[in-house]
Scaffold this motif. Structure first.
Motif, PDB file in Angstrom:
ATOM      1  N   ASP A 169      -8.448  -0.641   0.357  1.00 20.00           N
ATOM      2  CA  ASP A 169      -7.873  -0.443   1.682  1.00 20.00           C
ATOM      3  C   ASP A 169      -7.384   0.996   1.808  1.00 20.00           C
ATOM      4  OD1 ASP A 169      -6.859  -0.702   4.160  1.00 20.00           O
ATOM      5  OD2 ASP A 169      -5.622  -2.470   3.729  1.00 20.00           O
ATOM      6  N   TYR A 170      -8.328   1.894   2.090  1.00 24.38           N
ATOM      7  CA  TYR A 170      -7.982   3.312   2.090  1.00 24.38           C
ATOM      8  C   TYR A 170      -7.449   3.805   3.433  1.00 24.38           C
ATOM      9  CZ  TYR A 170     -10.375   3.687  -2.398  1.00 24.38           C
ATOM     10  OH  TYR A 170     -10.751   3.549  -3.706  1.00 24.38           O
ATOM     11  N   ARG A 171      -7.501   2.965   4.441  1.00 25.14           N
ATOM     12  CA  ARG A 171      -6.960   3.311   5.773  1.00 25.14           C
ATOM     13  C   ARG A 171      -7.349   4.738   6.197  1.00 25.14           C
ATOM     14  NH1 ARG A 171      -1.550   2.841   3.546  1.00 25.14           N
ATOM     15  NH2 ARG A 171      -2.841   3.114   1.688  1.00 25.14           N
ATOM     16  N   TYR A 172      -8.657   4.960   6.244  1.00 22.38           N
ATOM     17  CA  TYR A 172      -9.163   6.265   6.680  1.00 22.38           C
ATOM     18  C   TYR A 172      -8.734   6.553   8.107  1.00 22.38           C
ATOM     19  CZ  TYR A 172     -12.668   6.483   2.897  1.00 22.38           C
ATOM     20  OH  TYR A 172     -13.322   6.557   1.695  1.00 22.38           O
ATOM     21  N   PHE A 173      -8.347   7.766   8.363  1.00 20.87           N
ATOM     22  CA  PHE A 173      -8.193   8.179   9.768  1.00 20.87           C
ATOM     23  C   PHE A 173      -8.442   9.682   9.859  1.00 20.87           C
ATOM     24  CE2 PHE A 173      -3.923   8.510   8.009  1.00 20.87           C
ATOM     25  CZ  PHE A 173      -3.465   9.725   8.492  1.00 20.87           C
ATOM     26  N   LEU A 232       0.827  -1.203   0.000  1.00 20.57           N
ATOM     27  CA  LEU A 232       0.000   0.000   0.000  1.00 20.57           C
ATOM     28  C   LEU A 232       0.865   1.259   0.000  1.00 20.57           C
ATOM     29  CD1 LEU A 232      -2.748  -1.061   2.553  1.00 20.57           C
ATOM     30  CD2 LEU A 232      -3.045  -0.744   0.096  1.00 20.57           C
ATOM     31  N   ALA A 233       1.998   1.177   0.643  1.00 20.07           N
ATOM     32  CA  ALA A 233       2.901   2.328   0.714  1.00 20.07           C
ATOM     33  C   ALA A 233       3.849   2.364  -0.482  1.00 20.07           C
ATOM     34  CB  ALA A 233       3.696   2.284   2.014  1.00 20.07           C
ATOM     35  N   LYS A 234       3.673   1.427  -1.401  1.00 23.79           N
ATOM     36  CA  LYS A 234       4.518   1.324  -2.598  1.00 23.79           C
ATOM     37  C   LYS A 234       6.005   1.219  -2.225  1.00 23.79           C
ATOM     38  CE  LYS A 234       1.185   2.510  -5.743  1.00 23.79           C
ATOM     39  NZ  LYS A 234       0.133   1.522  -5.431  1.00 23.79           N
ATOM     40  N   LEU A 235       6.292   0.395  -1.221  1.00 22.79           N
ATOM     41  CA  LEU A 235       7.686   0.203  -0.811  1.00 22.79           C
ATOM     42  C   LEU A 235       8.074  -1.266  -0.984  1.00 22.79           C
ATOM     43  CD1 LEU A 235       7.638   2.303   2.493  1.00 22.79           C
ATOM     44  CD2 LEU A 235       8.707   2.947   0.320  1.00 22.79           C
ATOM     45  N   ASN A 280      -6.425   7.310   2.021  1.00 21.09           N
ATOM     46  CA  ASN A 280      -5.064   7.138   1.519  1.00 21.09           C
ATOM     47  C   ASN A 280      -4.979   6.260   0.276  1.00 21.09           C
ATOM     48  OD1 ASN A 280      -3.359   8.352   3.872  1.00 21.09           O
ATOM     49  ND2 ASN A 280      -4.956   7.092   4.834  1.00 21.09           N
ATOM     50  N   TYR A 281      -4.440   6.803  -0.787  1.00 24.95           N
ATOM     51  CA  TYR A 281      -4.092   5.989  -1.951  1.00 24.95           C
ATOM     52  C   TYR A 281      -3.101   6.773  -2.807  1.00 24.95           C
ATOM     53  CZ  TYR A 281      -7.508   8.780  -4.662  1.00 24.95           C
ATOM     54  OH  TYR A 281      -8.198   9.794  -5.264  1.00 24.95           O
ATOM     55  N   PHE A 282      -2.386   6.034  -3.641  1.00 28.46           N
ATOM     56  CA  PHE A 282      -1.392   6.696  -4.486  1.00 28.46           C
ATOM     57  C   PHE A 282      -1.900   6.818  -5.908  1.00 28.46           C
ATOM     58  CE2 PHE A 282       1.618   5.159  -1.220  1.00 28.46           C
ATOM     59  CZ  PHE A 282       2.182   6.386  -0.923  1.00 28.46           C
ATOM     60  N   TYR A 283      -1.862   8.001  -6.423  1.00 29.35           N
ATOM     61  CA  TYR A 283      -2.166   8.224  -7.823  1.00 29.35           C
ATOM     62  C   TYR A 283      -1.554   9.566  -8.190  1.00 29.35           C
ATOM     63  CZ  TYR A 283      -4.602   7.302 -12.137  1.00 29.35           C
ATOM     64  OH  TYR A 283      -4.879   7.026 -13.444  1.00 29.35           O
TER      65      TYR A 283
END
Ligand code: ZN
Lengths: 96, 487
Positions: free
Chosen positions: B271-275, A14-17, B83-86
């Motif tokens: 799995d966006y792991r909201y907080f 998820l952290a792209k590591l 949370n996500y990467f784009y």
């Protein structure tokens, strides 16, 4: 519940590591240590305590809907490793 | 195969882009069409060490929308990080609301073709920021424009109360009408100011558990939503009937082929792991604020439609067309308020002119009704001229066309073109006499019983007066004269 190497892999993804197997082992152990440390808090009875989302006691910090100057495009792009004169350039992404 | 034993269960998520001046958490302009990456600053670029500050108008817009959709406004709401990467999301998270959204538990009423009404429940409405734009079709790399990044959105989440593509269409239409009436969104789905994703499953009628659902994306018009849903409902039905199972996945709708197809599934995508976002403090809304917003709420589309039926005695059909767009409704009401002769007949005349002549030209020229050449006051005057007997409805058509051409006032057009209706009895009488004398054969036949010829005489008289004879007067005089000849 113990953190397994699978959980570490999931979080890393998820952290792209990327991590070596050794590192994964190390993080699994560390995660478990941190969690067991935090579990100490379970000893407290919090059934009568309101959930807290913020530690600072402030609310309604807002601004009026008034346009402020933006950055010049050149400045905005300055840190980008790859760019055109107007755009950020990134490796091709297909879909989300 | 028996389709009827199944029912579809659909929930819609609508993203509505807000018409604020500035972005959600910074003072950058939201203006569309500026050069790429010119409406950006350290906050919306996700630079380290910056602090987002919430746009007060967004909160007001959210309250407006919540009130208009019968929601409860949450007294205490918070922001969360998703949370996500784009590449179009420079911070690596989107600021949204997760727990404690600003509005919960509302409903929107739709009316189906058969006239039955149905409430579609809303789970929640929450505030969030938009992402930037990726431009894919240039070479090996993707170009990113962050002007849109941070533009405020309201996400409106319906309950799974929708049962068909048609209902989804009607629901969206309601949402669109409400946001445009409130003036918080321009409602343009083709341009992405309104975006819609759907969750679809089917189940046996009477079953209360939900079936496995799929998510459909990429439906960029109201009709596409309806069509995509119908296609997906059929697909699931055929799968289940053939003993197969529906797979939980995200599908993209292809409007060209009218098909849905799976998006290459991203592992662990949800799995966006909201907080809770530690940079943003809670939004606290008291009754005074809610009441202040309530007091400024405009009349909503359904209310306005019902008022047109009540106040102007218009048919439901007319009322619906006139109130579908706020600007059209405003235009119509300006005509009505400008009328000197306020009668139900005049209200209906005004409605006819707007629905047929005005909207026809507006659509043909694809201009906004607010920029339409003919102003409402001109139409009020034209309708008054008809009802005062100065011009006939036939000549009104000419006045309308001339207003469209020159923008001149109805009065000066009537004067210039000599369109004034001939309402002088002795003058019309003279023409009637002339026409009867000029056509002795026809008069003879008429007296002999060929009464259809009445229309022929009317036509001849109209020709002689260049269409200006007052039709009622003409009819009466002609009938009198012919009756006299008969006896
Ligand atoms: Zn900004």
């Amino acid at each position: 519940m113990d953190v397994t190497i699978k959980d570490v892999e999931h979080i890393a993804k998820l952290a792209k590591l990327n991590f070596s197997d050794e590192e994964k082992e190390k993080f699994t152990a560390q995660f478990n240590e941190i969690l067991s440390f935090m579990q100490k808090l379970d000893e407290l009875d919090t059934s009568k305590v309101e959930p807290l989302s913020h530690v600072i006691e402030l609310e309604n910090v807002m601004r009026e809907d008034v346009v402020k100057p933006s950055l010049p495009t050149g400045d905005a792009l300055k840190n980008a490793p790859s760019k055109t004169d107007k755009f950020f350039k990134v490796p091709k992404v297909i879909e989300r | 195969m028996d389709w009827n034993k199944y029912e579809a269960v659909i929930g819609l998520e609508v993203h509505s882009q807000m018409l604020t001046e500035t972005k959600t958490f910074c003072g950058c302009s939201t203006k569309f069409g500026n050069p790429p990456n010119s409406n950006v600053c350290p906050v919306c670029l996700g630079m380290p060490g910056v602090l987002p500050v919430l746009n007060r108008r967004l909160v007001e817009f959210a309250i407006k929308m919540g009130l208009a959709t019968n929601c409860r406004i949450t007294p205490y709401s918070i922001f969360a990080r998703k949370n996500y990467f784009y590449p179009d999301l420079p911070k690596g998270y989107q600021i949204s609301q997760f727990e404690e959204p600003i509005c919960v538990d509302g409903y929107v009423e739709i009316e189906k073709k058969d006239g039955t009404q149905k409430k579609i429940g809303l789970v929640r409405i929450h505030m969030e920021e938009d992402a930037g734009k990726s431009i894919h079709d240039q070479g090996k790399e993707t170009l990113v424009d962050l002007n849109r990044c941070g533009v405020p959105l309201l996400e409106i989440v319906s309950k799974p109360d929708i049962r068909s593509g048609e209902e989804a269409y009607l629901y969206l239409q309601q949402i669109r009408q409400i946001v445009t009436y409130l003036g918080i969104c321009d409602g343009n789905m083709e341009e992405g100011s309104l975006r819609c994703d759907a969750n679809v499953s089917i189940r046996l009628r009477g079953e209360t558990r939900l079936g496995t659902k799929t998510e459909i994306k990429n439906m960029n018009s109201f009709r596409n939503v309806e069509r995509a849903l119908d296609v997906e409902i059929d697909r699931q039905y055929l799968l289940i009937e053939s003993g197969d199972r529906v797979k939980q996945e995200t599908l993209l709708y292809d409007a060209d082929t009218n098909e849905v197809r799976p998006m290459r599934s991203k592992e662990e995508a949800n799995d966006y792991r909201y907080f809770p976002d530690p940079d943003l403090v809670p939004v606290v809304i008291d009754d005074a604020w809610i009441e202040k917003v309530r007091a400024s709420q405009p009349e909503l589309p359904m209310e306005r439609r019902n008022r047109y039926m009540r106040e102007f005695s218009l048919p439901k059909y007319d009322s619906e067309i006139l109130t579908a767009e706020k600007e059209v409704a405003d235009y119509y009401e300006e005509i009505v308020s400008g009328l000197k002769l306020k009668t139900e007949a005049a209200y209906k005349q005004a409605s006819n002119y707007v629905m047929t002549d005005v909207l026809r030209v507006v659509n043909e020229k694809s201009v906004k009704i607010g920029e339409f050449t003919i102003r409402p006051s001109q139409l009020s005057r034209m309708i008054d001229l008809i009802n005062e007997g100065t011009i006939s409805t036939k000549l009104a058509k000419e006045v309308f066309d001339e207003m469209l051409r020159s923008g001149e006032s109805p009065d000066s057009i009537v004067e210039k073109k000599g369109l004034r209706q001939l309402s002088d009895e002795s003058e019309i009488g003279k023409v009637v006499e002339e026409v009867l004398q000029a056509n002795p054969d026809e008069v003879g036949k008429y007296i002999g019983g060929k009464e259809k010829l009445f229309g022929f005489f009317v036509g001849e008289i109209m020709k002689k007066t260049r269409g200006k004879a007052n039709p009622k007067m003409l009819n009466d005089l002609l009938r009198q004269k012919l009756d006299r000849l008969k006896n």
